[in-house]
Structures are given as structure tokens and as C-alpha cells.
Motif scaffolding. Structure first.
Motif, PDB file in Angstrom:
ATOM      1  N   VAL A 180     117.082 168.031   4.824  1.00 44.03           N
ATOM      2  CA  VAL A 180     115.620 168.106   4.760  1.00 44.03           C
ATOM      3  C   VAL A 180     115.192 169.024   3.620  1.00 44.03           C
ATOM      4  CG1 VAL A 180     113.553 168.872   5.972  1.00 44.03           C
ATOM      5  CG2 VAL A 180     115.297 167.555   7.192  1.00 44.03           C
ATOM      6  N   ARG A 181     115.857 170.166   3.503  1.00 52.46           N
ATOM      7  CA  ARG A 181     115.518 171.091   2.421  1.00 52.46           C
ATOM      8  C   ARG A 181     115.774 170.452   1.065  1.00 52.46           C
ATOM      9  NH1 ARG A 181     117.816 174.920   6.055  1.00 52.46           N
ATOM     10  NH2 ARG A 181     119.842 174.738   5.008  1.00 52.46           N
ATOM     11  N   GLU A 182     116.867 169.697   0.947  1.00 49.78           N
ATOM     12  CA  GLU A 182     117.182 169.051  -0.326  1.00 49.78           C
ATOM     13  C   GLU A 182     116.143 167.992  -0.680  1.00 49.78           C
ATOM     14  OE1 GLU A 182     121.089 167.595   0.324  1.00 49.78           O
ATOM     15  OE2 GLU A 182     122.080 169.521  -0.077  1.00 49.78           O
TER      16      GLU A 182
ATOM     17  N   ARG B 133     113.680 167.990  -3.967  1.00 45.15           N
ATOM     18  CA  ARG B 133     113.590 166.895  -4.940  1.00 45.15           C
ATOM     19  C   ARG B 133     112.144 166.445  -5.141  1.00 45.15           C
ATOM     20  NH1 ARG B 133     118.273 164.963  -2.247  1.00 45.15           N
ATOM     21  NH2 ARG B 133     117.031 163.382  -1.139  1.00 45.15           N
ATOM     22  N   LEU B 134     111.333 166.617  -4.112  1.00 42.36           N
ATOM     23  CA  LEU B 134     109.924 166.235  -4.202  1.00 42.36           C
ATOM     24  C   LEU B 134     109.054 167.375  -4.750  1.00 42.36           C
ATOM     25  CD1 LEU B 134     109.624 164.299  -0.831  1.00 42.36           C
ATOM     26  CD2 LEU B 134     109.416 163.324  -3.114  1.00 42.36           C
ATOM     27  N   GLY B 135     109.687 168.479  -5.090  1.00 42.48           N
ATOM     28  CA  GLY B 135     108.948 169.599  -5.648  1.00 42.48           C
ATOM     29  C   GLY B 135     108.148 170.359  -4.620  1.00 42.48           C
ATOM     30  N   LEU B 136     108.588 170.355  -3.373  1.00 42.32           N
ATOM     31  CA  LEU B 136     107.880 171.029  -2.287  1.00 42.32           C
ATOM     32  C   LEU B 136     108.542 172.374  -1.997  1.00 42.32           C
ATOM     33  CD1 LEU B 136     107.512 167.921   0.045  1.00 42.32           C
ATOM     34  CD2 LEU B 136     105.713 168.955  -1.368  1.00 42.32           C
ATOM     35  N   ALA B 137     107.730 173.410  -1.816  1.00 34.44           N
ATOM     36  CA  ALA B 137     108.256 174.742  -1.532  1.00 34.44           C
ATOM     37  C   ALA B 137     108.560 174.885  -0.051  1.00 34.44           C
ATOM     38  CB  ALA B 137     107.252 175.802  -1.974  1.00 34.44           C
ATOM     39  N   ALA B 138     109.377 175.863   0.267  1.00 36.58           N
ATOM     40  CA  ALA B 138     109.792 176.070   1.653  1.00 36.58           C
ATOM     41  C   ALA B 138     108.605 176.348   2.560  1.00 36.58           C
ATOM     42  CB  ALA B 138     110.805 177.208   1.721  1.00 36.58           C
ATOM     43  N   GLY B 139     107.599 177.026   2.072  1.00 35.70           N
ATOM     44  CA  GLY B 139     106.460 177.389   2.915  1.00 35.70           C
ATOM     45  C   GLY B 139     105.324 176.376   2.919  1.00 35.70           C
ATOM     46  N   ASP B 140     105.440 175.277   2.192  1.00 39.66           N
ATOM     47  CA  ASP B 140     104.366 174.284   2.158  1.00 39.66           C
ATOM     48  C   ASP B 140     104.225 173.577   3.505  1.00 39.66           C
ATOM     49  OD1 ASP B 140     103.788 174.770  -0.477  1.00 39.66           O
ATOM     50  OD2 ASP B 140     105.013 173.125  -1.259  1.00 39.66           O
ATOM     51  N   ARG B 141     102.968 173.341   3.887  1.00 37.78           N
ATOM     52  CA  ARG B 141     102.701 172.502   5.066  1.00 37.78           C
ATOM     53  C   ARG B 141     102.349 171.112   4.547  1.00 37.78           C
ATOM     54  NH1 ARG B 141      98.062 172.488   9.793  1.00 37.78           N
ATOM     55  NH2 ARG B 141      99.379 171.545  11.386  1.00 37.78           N
TER      56      ARG B 141
ATOM     57  N   VAL C  78     107.955 159.480  -9.837  1.00 35.54           N
ATOM     58  CA  VAL C  78     107.911 160.008  -8.484  1.00 35.54           C
ATOM     59  C   VAL C  78     107.436 161.448  -8.520  1.00 35.54           C
ATOM     60  CG1 VAL C  78     109.284 160.593  -6.467  1.00 35.54           C
ATOM     61  CG2 VAL C  78     109.778 158.498  -7.742  1.00 35.54           C
ATOM     62  N   PRO C  79     106.404 161.793  -7.768  1.00 35.86           N
ATOM     63  CA  PRO C  79     105.936 163.176  -7.768  1.00 35.86           C
ATOM     64  C   PRO C  79     107.078 164.135  -7.452  1.00 35.86           C
ATOM     65  CG  PRO C  79     104.393 161.761  -6.599  1.00 35.86           C
ATOM     66  CD  PRO C  79     105.596 160.936  -6.900  1.00 35.86           C
ATOM     67  N   GLY C  80     107.127 165.200  -8.212  1.00 35.37           N
ATOM     68  CA  GLY C  80     108.185 166.176  -7.998  1.00 35.37           C
ATOM     69  C   GLY C  80     109.354 165.960  -8.934  1.00 35.37           C
TER      70      GLY C  80
ATOM     71  N   ARG D  72     112.260 155.402  -1.097  1.00 36.78           N
ATOM     72  CA  ARG D  72     112.760 155.595   0.261  1.00 36.78           C
ATOM     73  C   ARG D  72     111.717 156.327   1.092  1.00 36.78           C
ATOM     74  NH1 ARG D  72     118.292 154.579   0.661  1.00 36.78           N
ATOM     75  NH2 ARG D  72     117.833 154.539   2.883  1.00 36.78           N
ATOM     76  N   VAL D  73     111.024 155.590   1.957  1.00 40.79           N
ATOM     77  CA  VAL D  73     110.005 156.225   2.779  1.00 40.79           C
ATOM     78  C   VAL D  73     110.617 157.234   3.734  1.00 40.79           C
ATOM     79  CG1 VAL D  73     110.057 154.471   4.604  1.00 40.79           C
ATOM     80  CG2 VAL D  73     107.935 155.736   4.155  1.00 40.79           C
ATOM     81  N   GLU D  74     111.903 157.053   4.067  1.00 42.90           N
ATOM     82  CA  GLU D  74     112.558 158.002   4.960  1.00 42.90           C
ATOM     83  C   GLU D  74     112.581 159.403   4.367  1.00 42.90           C
ATOM     84  OE1 GLU D  74     113.812 153.919   5.872  1.00 42.90           O
ATOM     85  OE2 GLU D  74     113.933 155.113   4.024  1.00 42.90           O
ATOM     86  N   ASP D  75     112.690 159.501   3.040  1.00 45.98           N
ATOM     87  CA  ASP D  75     112.606 160.814   2.389  1.00 45.98           C
ATOM     88  C   ASP D  75     111.264 161.475   2.693  1.00 45.98           C
ATOM     89  OD1 ASP D  75     115.072 160.434   1.271  1.00 45.98           O
ATOM     90  OD2 ASP D  75     114.338 159.995  -0.748  1.00 45.98           O
ATOM     91  N   LEU D  76     110.224 160.692   2.626  1.00 43.19           N
ATOM     92  CA  LEU D  76     108.887 161.234   2.846  1.00 43.19           C
ATOM     93  C   LEU D  76     108.703 161.661   4.298  1.00 43.19           C
ATOM     94  CD1 LEU D  76     106.862 158.628   0.758  1.00 43.19           C
ATOM     95  CD2 LEU D  76     107.831 160.803   0.012  1.00 43.19           C
TER      96      LEU D  76
END
Length: 731
Positions: free
Chosen positions: A536-538, A542-550, A600-602, A620-624
Motif C-alpha cells: 500500500v505504501r509503495e 508511485r502516485l505521489g501521495l504522502a504518508a499523511g495524506d487523506r 498518470v498523476p504522480g 489498474r483501478v486496484e492501485d487506486l
């Protein structure tokens, strides 16, 4: 005392049983009880009865340890019935809306022993035909009751149990029971009418008699149709022993017997050609055995000729007459339709050449090691077929998997995946030669179902909106759909993959055919079950999301009846409602035919503000799903997949009433939501601002939703499909 006891036997009717029960329990008249008898059904019929009994005190569920058949199952229900009248309704039929109040009023005013009600036959394609009631009674009897001797024409009404309400005390005193075997209604209905002192007729359509495309005995070939003779013998033996005698009605009953025999024989879907002469001989024998001393009123014209040929035992003449009549009917249909003489015209062009190549490849043997995969009309490597492909590579390495993709989607394939481009020579070759064909939609109409090939329909979501033949009731959402062609495509299926019992019921109703259902969970959801925190963290990284993002994922469905529809939705306002750490990911439905060339964003140049991102181009929608902390959707099947993660879900349904009326739905999302629900954008904002998205009511709703729809999602669905389909393992 309850006025009406409904006895509803259930065997392999899970696709229709809820509609049947709802049609009874949802009437404005509620002085009823339902005795539901699970005749040891191998599908989910028993569970459906139990669920209804748990939530409605009027329903009593009975589970049988062995399959006893329709007649004995009705007897078991009758023994438990406490109503003044009994109505035997089959589990795949349903009542007409608002009919019960009128039925009850007639029963209370006239107190008949038997009340005959009208019905319509409803075919699987939606075509409805009226009964013979208007022909039998051109002038309706009104509230008059009569004995059969006074109105013998009543014998010409269909001899079924479900078009009759019977006074229970009269039935018990008569000692009449349903006999085992096929055509059990014969030995029940005729003695019932012959014995009744007060027969009433209600000329109002009260029941819809479903003509199923698959599973009904009237569409099942076999020697069990010979059991019709046994049932009619019971009728005549009952008449022989009746006191007072009913000899005056014997000629009319005899005519009905010969008519029924000829109806069964004339139905090509019941009696196989090699059995027809033997069946005819049995009719001739019964004609001689039960012919009344004074004869009987044989019908005029061709039907009367058939009766005379039966009496003379002239099978060859009868068979020739039947063949001539069928030839005339076929010729008449061709003339009416303007159907040209079948011929093969010379055709030019690349498509014609490729189609000829396909036909030539069909004459070559199947490749015993070749499996063809496709998803979303060749849009790429995705969904359940992708998960099955990956499991097959691991568990069935002898199977060579080849994907079909559009030319513009080749670059999206993972490294090492063998493929052919749709429309090419290689495409036609693998479609003709593959032993296994796996798709989450249907293959093109030209594809033939070869003997020995195995077609697997995986579907691509748990259905909220109505599908298949059910769309006939909602023509606004089915513009341009050819239901006849749809059924021909469905007939190619060998397996239908289902994520849960609800889906199984809806698929069997929407796509009636002889396939085998694999109710195993959805293979594409295996990844959601087995994903680790590290994965999940990986994905988020890859999507450019930080650990603390909601992270909130917004994924709406497509609206066929509203091209170009965009819900009332302001992404920036919603993102603001999420708070400083909020990130909104927005994904369009694949029917928008996304421009996959967008980054792809990120992964580099995000196409929008950093905190609001269009992720429609992500393959891959599963990534999202794994990256998102909350899902916001409307009527999309995404909610069933995302629920596997046990994270908050919000149903944003601004056009709920319009959608359910125009497109039709199987599930009331406002009554049974997977979490918080709102029908307005201000309400959506308030759900996030107030914290209701994560509150206990939303969590409880999600828990109930998961129990109903996600119970099979254990990470091994793809494996179960591979073991059954590719390895032949059963159990």
C-alpha cells in the motif's frame, strides 16, 4: 384466521424467488402468510426464504433434507398452512400489483370452494400473452358461483394449481393431494374442479406465469414427459371411484386429456424425435382405454383430424401431417419477414477476407493449450481476466495465455504478456483455435462456440443497475440493444463467475442459459485481500501521495440514458472539506473511452492541481483502491470491490430517483448503503466536515454490506476459477 396462505415451493429459483415473495408481501392487503418450502434446492433458494422469514413474521421457511419434487413439496406446505384459502404459487412466478385486495374481497363476498383467477404468460424476452379466460368466458360470470356440470367450459382453462385459490377446509375434507412426478397439476386440478360445489371466476390478471428460457420442464427434453400418462390415469381412476358419479363430465375430461397429450407431443422441446412414435402409441392406447361409451366432443378442423388419427393409431400419417404444417409455418414466416433465400454473396474487402480466414481456422483442431483473454472490449489488461491469467500462469503452466487488445492499448500491457491486436489475422486465428476463452464482457457476435471449447464469462462488477433481459423493462437505458443477439452470445457461456449470492441471482435472471455458475468471489479482488501495508505504501508513493495524506477516490458510474452526464460536483469544494491533508482522486468510467496517453498523476506532470487529480488514465483501478482512504461513488460496482478493504464508503446519489426510474436498479442503495449516503452536494460536504463518514452508523452499514456481499473474498477466487476451469477440479 389468516385469509390466504401462500404455499411457495422453491427449487433452483434463486434468480426469481425474491421477486415472487416481494410481489406477495408488498401488496396493500396483508392478511396473508407465506409457507416457503426449500425443496433441498442446490442454489441459494433456501437462504432467501430464511432471510425473508427472519425479517417478516408472515413468512415461514421450511427446509427439506431431501429433494421430493414440486407436488410433495406443495403437500408439505399445505400441511403447515393455517389460512382459510390456499394459493399455490411457484417460486419463479409473481403476482400482479394490487391484485390481492380484489381477490380477498371476492373470497369474502362469495366464499367459493375454488376461485379461478386470470394470468398472463411472460416469456424471458418480455413478450406477454393472455390466457384463454376471455375465450372460455366471453361473458364473465361476475360474482356467480357454479358447479362444473353447469359450466363445463371451465375445464378449458389451464390445468395448473397457481391459477386457483382453494378453500383449505374443502381441500382437506376432499383428501386431495399432489402426486409425485411431472405434470402433477393434472391429477390435482381436474378432481378439484369436479368435486367443487362453488366455483368462482375473477376475470382480473392476478399472476404472471414466467416462461423461463432455461430450467423449465416445458423446455427440457427427456423421457420423463411420459409421466403425463400416469397423472391422467389418476384422474380417470378418481372419477371411477367418485360418489356421487361424475360420468356426465367424462367426455369433456377425455377431450382435455387427448388435447394435453397432443400438446406435449407437438412441443419439439419436450419429446425427442426418437421417442415420438412411442409417445403417440401411448396416446392411442389411452384413447381406447378411456373413451367414454357415448363418445366425446372432438374439435373441428385439423385438430379433429389429429384426434381421428390417434384413434386409428396412424402414426406415419400423423407425422407427415405435422411435418407439412411445420413447413407451411416456416414458409409463412419467411414471407412475412421478407427473408431472402439463403445464399453466400461474393464479398470484397479486408474484413471479408479475414472472416473467411476465421471460418477456415474453425475447421482446424482446437489448440489444447491455448487460452484467450480479453477485458472491456479489448481495452487492455485488467479486471477478473487479468487475475485469472496470473493464477493460471502459476497453477496451470501448460496453458498458454494470449491477450486480445486494441492497437492503441498495446503499450499498456505488462512486460512478458503475449498478445494479438484486435481485428488482425492473428486475432481471428486465436479466436478460432483457443480451447479457453475468458472475458469480462462478450466476445463479438461472429465468434462461434466450438465443441470442446470453454467460454468463461467473468463479468466486471456486482450489479446495482439492471442488466441483460431485465433491461427490457427500462427501454430508456437500453436504446439500441438487440436482446435476441444478446441471448445468442450468452448461449456461448460455459461458466459465469459470481462474486456473491446476490450477483448469482441477478445474473441467472438477466442472462438465462445453461451455463454453470462459479460463485467463488471476484478474482480481481484477490489483490485487495492479500495486499500488505508495504505494498500500500509503495502504491501511494508511485502516485505521489504522502504518508499523511487523506486520500478520497471519486469513481462514478456511466449513465447510458444521459450521454455526457456530469454530476453536480465541485472538486475544489470537496477537497477543501477534506481538510489540509485531503487529496481528491477523480476517475471517470471506462465508457468515457479515456485518453490513455495522458500522464498518470504522480508519475511526472499531473494534469490538475496537486490536491485534485484526474486518475482516469491509470490502468489498474486496484492501485487506486489501495491508495484511497475513502471511496465516494454513486451506483458503481466499485463500492463492492472497495468494501473488501473495509474502509469508509460514501454513496453520493444526486439523481437517485431519476436513475432508478430510467435505468432500473436491483438494490436500494438508500436503504442498504455500504456506508454514509447523501443525495445532495451540500450533504456530501457535510458528511466530511462533520465526520459522519467515519461515524458508527456508517461503520455499521458497511459491516452489514460486507457480510452480504464480500463473504467469499478471501484472496483465492482466481485460484478457484483456475482449478475448476483449467484443471477440471470439482469440489
Amino acid at each position: 384466521m389468516t385469509l390466504i396462505s401462500f404455499v411457495v415451493p422453491a427449487y433452483r429459483v434463486q434468480a426469481f424467488l425474491s421477486e415472487c415473495l416481494d410481489s406477495i408481501l408488498g401488496q396493500p392487503f396483508d392478511d396473508v402468510e407465506v409457507i416457503g418450502v426449500d425443496d433441498h434446492s442446490p442454489d441459494g433458494s433456501g437462504d432467501i426464504l430464511a432471510e425473508y422469514a427472519a425479517r417478516d413474521h408472515r413468512v415461514h421457511a421450511v427446509r427439506l433434507d431431501d429433494n421430493v419434487g414440486l407436488g410433495p413439496a406443495r403437500n408439505i406446505g399445505l400441511d403447515r398452512a393455517g389460512g382459510e384459502y390456499v394459493w399455490f404459487v411457484d417460486g419463479d412466478d409473481w403476482l400482479a400489483p394490487d391484485c390481492l385486495a380484489e381477490v380477498a374481497a371476492r373470497l369474502r363476498r362469495t366464499r367459493p370452494d375454488v376461485l379461478l383467477v386470470d394470468h398472463v404468460r411472460v416469456r424471458w424476452d418480455g413478450w406477454a400473452t393472455r390466457s384463454a379466460l376471455a375465450d372460455v368466458f366471453p361473458t364473465p360470470p361476475g360474482e356467480e358461483t357454479f358447479r362444473l356440470a353447469e359450466r363445463p367450459e371451465a375445464l378449458r382453462l389451464l390445468h395448473t394449481a397457481w391459477n386457483k385459490l382453494v378453500r383449505r377446509e374443502f381441500l382437506v375434507d376432499l383428501g386431495l393431494r399432489f402426486e409425485p412426478g411431472w405434470y402433477e397439476d393434472v391429477a390435482f386440478s381436474y378432481p378439484l374442479l369436479l368435486a367443487a360445489e362453488r366455483i368462482g371466476v375473477l376475470d382480473r390478471v392476478c399472476l404472471n406465469y414466467r416462461q423461463r428460457r432455461a430450467g423449465a420442464i416445458t423446455r427440457t427434453r427427456g423421457d420423463r414427459h411420459f409421466e403425463v400418462f400416469v397423472q391422467w390415469h389418476r384422474v380417470f381412476r378418481w372419477m371411477d371411484g367418485r360418489t356421487p358419479p361424475v360420468d356426465g363430465l367424462r367426455p369433456a375430461v377425455f377431450e382435455r386429456m387427448i388435447w394435453h397429450y397432443l400438446t406435449v407431443l407437438g412441443n419439439g422441446e419436450r419429446i425427442a424425435p426418437e421417442l415420438r412414435s412411442a409417445f403417440f402409441d401411448r396416446i392411442t392406447a389411452d384413447h381406447a382405454r378411456w373413451l367414454p361409451p357415448g363418445g366425446y366432443p372432438a374439435p373441428p378442423g385439423v385438430e379433429g383430424l389429429k384426434h381421428r388419427l390417434v384413434a386409428a393409431g396412424r402414426w406415419r400419417t400423423f407425422s407427415a401431417l405435422r411435418a407439412a404444417n411445420q413447413a407451411r409455418e416456416v414458409a409463412g414466416r419467411q414471407v412475412r419477414r421478407g427473408k431472402p433465400v439463403a445464399r453466400r454473396a461474393a464479398r470484397l474487402g479486408r474484413d471479408a477476407v479475414l472472416r473467411e480466414y476465421y471460418l477456415a481456422e474453425l475447421r482446424r483442431p482446437l489448440d489444447p493449450h491455448l487460452a484467450v483473454y480479453a477485458a472491456y472490449w479489448f481495452r487492455g489488461y485488467a479486471c477478473n481476466p487479468a487475475a485469472i491469467y496470473e493464477a493460471a500462469r502459476r497453477l496451470a503452466p501448460h496453458v498458454r495465455g494470449v491477450w486480445i487488445v486494441r492497437r492503441d492499448r498495446v503499450a499498456s500491457l505488462p512486460p512478458g504478456v503475449e498478445y494479438v491486436v484486435a481485428g488482425t489475422r492473428e486475432y481471428h486465428r486465436v479466436l478460432a483455435r483457443a480451447t479457453w476463452l475468458v472475458n469480462n464482457v462478450n466476445f463479438p457476435d461472429f465468434v462461434r462456440k466450438r465443441p470442446g471449447s470453454v467460454h468463461v464469462q467473468t463479468h466486471h462488477g456486482t450489479p446495482v443497475k439492471v442488466m441483460g433481459l431485465d433491461q427490457q423493462r427500462y427501454p430508456v437505458g437500453a436504446v439500441g440493444m438487440d436482446f435476441a443477439k444478446l441471448l445468442r452470445r450468452v448461449d456461448r457461456w460455459d461458466y459465469s463467475v459470481s462474486a456473491n449470492s446476490f450477483s448469482t441471482q441477478m445474473w441467472e435472471r438477466a442472462y438465462p442459459a445453461a451455463y454453470t455458475t462459479l460463485e467463488v468471489g471476484y478474482p480481481r479482488n484477490d489483490r485487495l485481500v492479500t495486499a500488505t501495508d508495504t505494498e500500500v505504501r509503495e502504491v501511494r508513493a508511485r502516485l505521489g501521495l504522502a504518508a499523511g495524506d487523506r486520500v478520497v477516490l471519486y469513481a462514478p458510474t456511466h449513465r447510458e440514458h444521459l450521454p455526457g452526464y456530469r454530476p453536480p460536483f465541485d472538486p475544489e469544494l470537496l477537497r477543501d472539506a477534506l481538510g489540509p491533508a485531503g487529496v481528491l482522486l477523480m476517475r471517470s468510467h471506462y465508457f468515457a473511452d479515456r485518453d490513455r496517453r495522458r500522464p498518470v498523476p504522480g508519475s511526472g506532470a499531473a494534469p490538475g492541481p496537486a490536491r485534485v487529480r484526474d486518475v482516469s488514465g491509470h490502468d489498474r483501478v486496484e492501485d487506486l483502491y489501495l491508495a484511497a482512504d475513502v471511496l465516494v461513488t454513486d451506483y458503481s460496482s466499485a463500492m463492492f470491490d472497495y468494501a473488501v478493504l473495509d474502509r469508509p464508503i460514501v454513496v453520493y446519489a444526486p439523481d437517485w430517483e431519476a436513475y432508478r426510474l430510467a435505468r432500473g436498479v436491483y438494490l436500494d442503495l438508500l436503504a442498504e448503503p455500504p456506508g454514509a449516503v447523501t443525495t445532495s452536494f451540500p450533504g456530501l460536504l457535510d458528511l466530511f466536515r462533520s465526520g459522519a463518514v467515519d461515524a458508527e452508523p456508517a461503520t455499521a452499514a458497511r459491516r452489514r454490506f460486507r457480510e452480504r456481499f464480500c463473504a467469499l473474498e478471501d484472496g483465492h477466487a482466481a485460484e478457484r476459477v483456475v482449478r475448476r476451469v483449467f484443471l477440471g477440479e470439482v469440489g
